[in-house]
Design a protein around this motif. Structure first.
Motif, mmCIF file in Angstrom:
data_model
loop_
_atom_site.group_PDB
_atom_site.id
_atom_site.type_symbol
_atom_site.label_atom_id
_atom_site.label_comp_id
_atom_site.label_asym_id
_atom_site.label_seq_id
_atom_site.Cartn_x
_atom_site.Cartn_y
_atom_site.Cartn_z
ATOM 1 N N GLY A 167 93.686 36.799 40.960
ATOM 2 C CA GLY A 167 94.007 37.950 41.800
ATOM 3 C C GLY A 167 95.486 38.277 41.746
ATOM 4 O O GLY A 167 95.882 39.446 41.680
ATOM 5 N N GLY A 168 96.315 37.239 41.756
ATOM 6 C CA GLY A 168 97.752 37.443 41.663
ATOM 7 C C GLY A 168 98.199 38.004 40.324
ATOM 8 O O GLY A 168 99.259 38.623 40.219
ATOM 9 N N GLN A 200 86.251 38.334 42.555
ATOM 10 C CA GLN A 200 84.809 38.134 42.666
ATOM 11 C C GLN A 200 84.232 37.593 41.363
ATOM 12 O O GLN A 200 83.404 36.677 41.363
ATOM 13 N N ALA A 201 84.667 38.158 40.229
ATOM 14 C CA ALA A 201 84.169 37.710 38.929
ATOM 15 C C ALA A 201 84.519 36.252 38.678
ATOM 16 O O ALA A 201 83.701 35.474 38.164
ATOM 17 N N PHE A 258 90.845 46.526 42.051
ATOM 18 C CA PHE A 258 90.754 45.760 40.805
ATOM 19 C C PHE A 258 91.023 44.281 41.064
ATOM 20 O O PHE A 258 90.386 43.411 40.472
ATOM 21 N N ARG A 259 91.939 43.995 41.959
ATOM 22 C CA ARG A 259 92.191 42.596 42.318
ATOM 23 C C ARG A 259 90.924 41.965 42.884
ATOM 24 O O ARG A 259 90.535 40.856 42.500
ATOM 25 N N GLU A 279 97.303 42.795 38.320
ATOM 26 C CA GLU A 279 98.009 43.994 37.859
ATOM 27 C C GLU A 279 98.396 43.867 36.389
ATOM 28 O O GLU A 279 98.312 44.837 35.620
ATOM 29 N N GLU A 280 98.838 42.680 35.982
ATOM 30 C CA GLU A 280 99.184 42.485 34.571
ATOM 31 C C GLU A 280 97.937 42.478 33.688
ATOM 32 O O GLU A 280 97.973 42.948 32.550
ATOM 33 N N VAL A 281 96.844 41.968 34.213
ATOM 34 C CA VAL A 281 95.586 41.996 33.457
ATOM 35 C C VAL A 281 95.155 43.440 33.217
ATOM 36 O O VAL A 281 94.784 43.815 32.099
ATOM 37 N N PHE A 282 95.198 44.263 34.257
ATOM 38 C CA PHE A 282 94.832 45.668 34.112
ATOM 39 C C PHE A 282 95.681 46.328 33.030
ATOM 40 O O PHE A 282 95.157 47.029 32.151
#
Length: 461
Positions: free
Chosen positions: A248-249, A226-227, A220-221, A252-255
Motif C-alpha cells: 500500500g505504501g 486487498q490483492a 488504487f492503494r 503510487e510508484e507501482v501505478f
C-alpha cells in the motif's frame, strides 16, 4: 479629508501602483510567450496561469478599493503591510512558473524541451480522448509542464501539491490553503539534455500526474492491499497485514511503473534498470516509497510479459532479480507477491469498469519501432514509440563505444521528436467543471491568511 486620511490614501495608492505594475509585467510577459508559441503548444498552461495571476490580482485590487481611509494610521499601515506580502507572494507564484516556461528561450535547453512537450502530450492526452467513449467522466485540465531540473532523477509535482521552492525557509506557505496549482509540473533531470533518450522516464511521471488527476490514489492503494491480502493466504505469507501495508505504501510508484510500461513498452523496463542498479545487498532492501530494487525490476518485467511484450526479460541487461532476494527476507515475500500485484494493477480501475490498458489504448503490436523510423500513420502513440526506439538505439551505440555516433544520436533525437509534432493546439475544452485554479478564490485565500502565515510565505518571518 483629514491628514491621516490623506496619508492613508497615498499609502493605498502606492499599493495600487505595485499591483498594477505586477499585472502590467505579467501581461507583457504572457504576450511575449504566446507570440513565441506559434503552434499553440502551451495554450492550456498559459490560460491556467492567466486565470490564476490576473484573477488573484483583480480580487486584491477590489479589496484595496474597499479599505476604509478613516482608520487610525497604524491600523491602516498594518492592513497595507499584509497587502504588500500578498502582492509579493503572487509575484513569487508567477516567477515559479515563469522560470520554467522561460527555459524554452535557452538555446541549449530548447530542443530537448520541444521534444519533451511532444512526449508528454503523447503520454497524457490519450486518456482524456478515450475516456468518454469508455463511459469514464474525467476532467483534463492543463497538460503537465516539463522543465529541466537539477535533480538526479525525473519527478512529478501534481497540481494538488505545492512545490518545495514555494515553501521558503520551511515556513508554511499555502500548502494548507492553495487547493490547486495552475498546472502540474514534470521535472526532467539535466542528463536529458545530453542524453535525450531518458525522456522515456516521462511515462512514469505522467503516470503520477494521471493518478492524481483521475482521483485514484486512495482507491488504487486499497486495490493493491486487498490483492496482497488475498494472495498472502494462498502463498502462506507469514504476516499478510504487514505485507499489504508495505505494498500500500508503494502503490503510487507501482501505478506509475505500470503506466510507464503501458506507454513506453519494454523501454520503460530498460530505463529503470539503468536507474536501479545497486550493490546486491541494496537491491533487496525495502524503501519507504519504492519496493526493493530487485522486486521493482521483477514487477516491471512481469507487467511487460503479461501485456504480451516480447523481450522484456532481456531488457534486464544481465540482472537476475530472483537471485538477489534472500530467502526469509521481506523482499522474498514481496517478490512472490508480484504476480498478484500486476494482475490487480492491470484489472479494472477502482470505481470504474475500465482498465489502464483500455484507457491508454495499449496495443502490443505497436510497440516495436526502429530508430529513426517515423510511425505511419503518425498518431498520439508516435512520440512515445520514437522515444522508446531512441533508447534502444542508444543501447546499441553505447555497446559499440562509438562516441561520434553517440553524439550524433544525442543531437538527432530532440530534433526529430520536435519536428514530428502532432497537429492542433494543446488546449483542453473549457467546460464548467474544468479543473483549474480559480483566481478569485486564490485572492480570497490570500486575504484570509493571517500575518504569521503571510510572513512565513514570503520569507519575512
Amino acid at each position: 479629508m483629514s491628514d491621516v486620511g490623506d496619508l492613508n490614501r497615498r499609502k493605498r495608492e502606492r499599493l495600487r501602483r505595485e499591483l498594477r505594475a505586477l499585472r502590467t509585467e505579467f501581461a507583457a510577459w504572457l504576450e511575449q510567450r504566446r507570440a513565441k508559441d506559434v503552434c499553440g503548444q502551451h495554450t492550456s498552461q498559459y490560460v491556467a496561469l492567466e486565470d490564476c495571476v490576473t484573477g488573484a490580482a483583480r480580487g486584491l485590487e477590489k479589496h484595496l478599493d474597499a479599505l476604509r481611509l478613516d482608520q487610525p494610521r497604524g491600523e491602516f499601515a498594518e492592513e497595507c503591510r499584509r497587502h504588500d506580502h500578498r502582492i509579493l507572494w503572487l509575484r513569487r507564484l508567477w516567477k515559479y512558473f515563469r522560470d520554467r516556461l522561460d527555459q524554452r528561450d535557452d538555446p541549449r535547453l530548447a530542443p530537448v524541451l520541444r521534444a519533451a512537450d511532444e512526449v508528454v502530450w503523447s503520454a497524457w492526452r490519450p486518456v482524456f480522448e478515450r475516456a468518454p467513449a469508455l463511459g469514464l467522466s474525467v476532467t483534463g485540465g492543463p497538460t503537465p509542464l516539463p522543465f529541466i531540473d537539477l535533480e538526479y532523477s525525473a519527478a512529478a509535482t501534481p497540481r494538488a501539491l505545492v512545490g518545495r521552492e514555494l515553501r521558503r525557509d520551511g515556513g508554511p506557505l499555502l500548502s494548507d490553503y492553495l487547493e490547486q496549482l495552475p498546472m502540474a509540473l514534470l521535472h526532467l533531470p539535466i542528463s536529458c539534455v545530453a542524453s535525450p533518450w531518458w525522456l522515456v522516464f516521462i511515462g512514469h511521471e505522467v503516470g503520477h500526474q494521471l493518478q492524481f488527476q483521475l482521483g485514484l490514489v486512495t482507491g488504487f492503494r486499497a486495490l493493491l492491499e486487498q490483492a496482497v491480502n488475498v494472495a498472502s493466504e494462498t502463498l502462506a505469507i507469514e504476516d499478510a497485514g504487514v505485507a499489504a501495508q508495505r505494498w500500500g505504501g508503494w502503490s503510487e510508484e507501482v501505478f506509475a511503473d505500470v503506466y510507464s510500461v503501458l506507454s513506453f513498452g519494454t523501454a520503460a523496463v530498460r530505463a529503470m534498470v539503468e536507474f536501479e542498479q545497486h550493490s546486491d545487498a541494496r537491491m533487496r532492501v525495502g524503501r519507504e516509497r519504492y519496493p526493493p530494487a530487485a522486486v521493482r525490476l521483477h514487477l516491471l518485467v512481469r507487467v511487460a510479459e503479461v501485456l504480451g511484450l516480447s523481450g522484456a526479460r532481456a531488457t534486464l541487461d544481465g540482472w537476475e532479480p530472483h537471485r538477489l532476494v534472500a530467502e526469509g527476507d521481506p523482499a522474498a515475500e514481496d517478490y512472490r507477491l508480484v504476480d498478484a500485484v500486476v494482475e490487480a494493477s492491470l484489472a479494472d480501475l477502482p470505481g470504474h469498469d475500465v482498465s489502464l490498458k483500455e484507457l491508454l489504448g495499449f496495443d502490443a503490436g505497436k510497440s516495436a519501432l526502429e530508430w529513426p523510423t517515423v510511425p505511419s500513420p503518425f498518431d498520439l502513440a508516435g512520440p512515445r514509440r520514437m522515444t522508446s526506439a531512441a533508447l534502444a538505439a542508444w543501447e546499441r551505440v553505447d555497446a559499440e563505444e562509438d562516441a561520434e555516433a553517440l553524439e550524433a544520436l544525442s543531437a538527432a533525437v530532440p530534433q526529430l521528436l520536435g519536428e514530428k509534432r502532432l497537429p492542433g493546439r494543446r488546449s483542453a475544452p473549457r467546460t464548467s467543471d474544468s479543473a483549474r485554479v480559480d483566481g478569485d478564490r486564490l485572492s480570497e485565500i490570500l486575504l484570509d491568511l493571517d500575518v504569521e502565515h503571510l510572513e512565513a510565505a514570503t520569507g519575512a518571518a
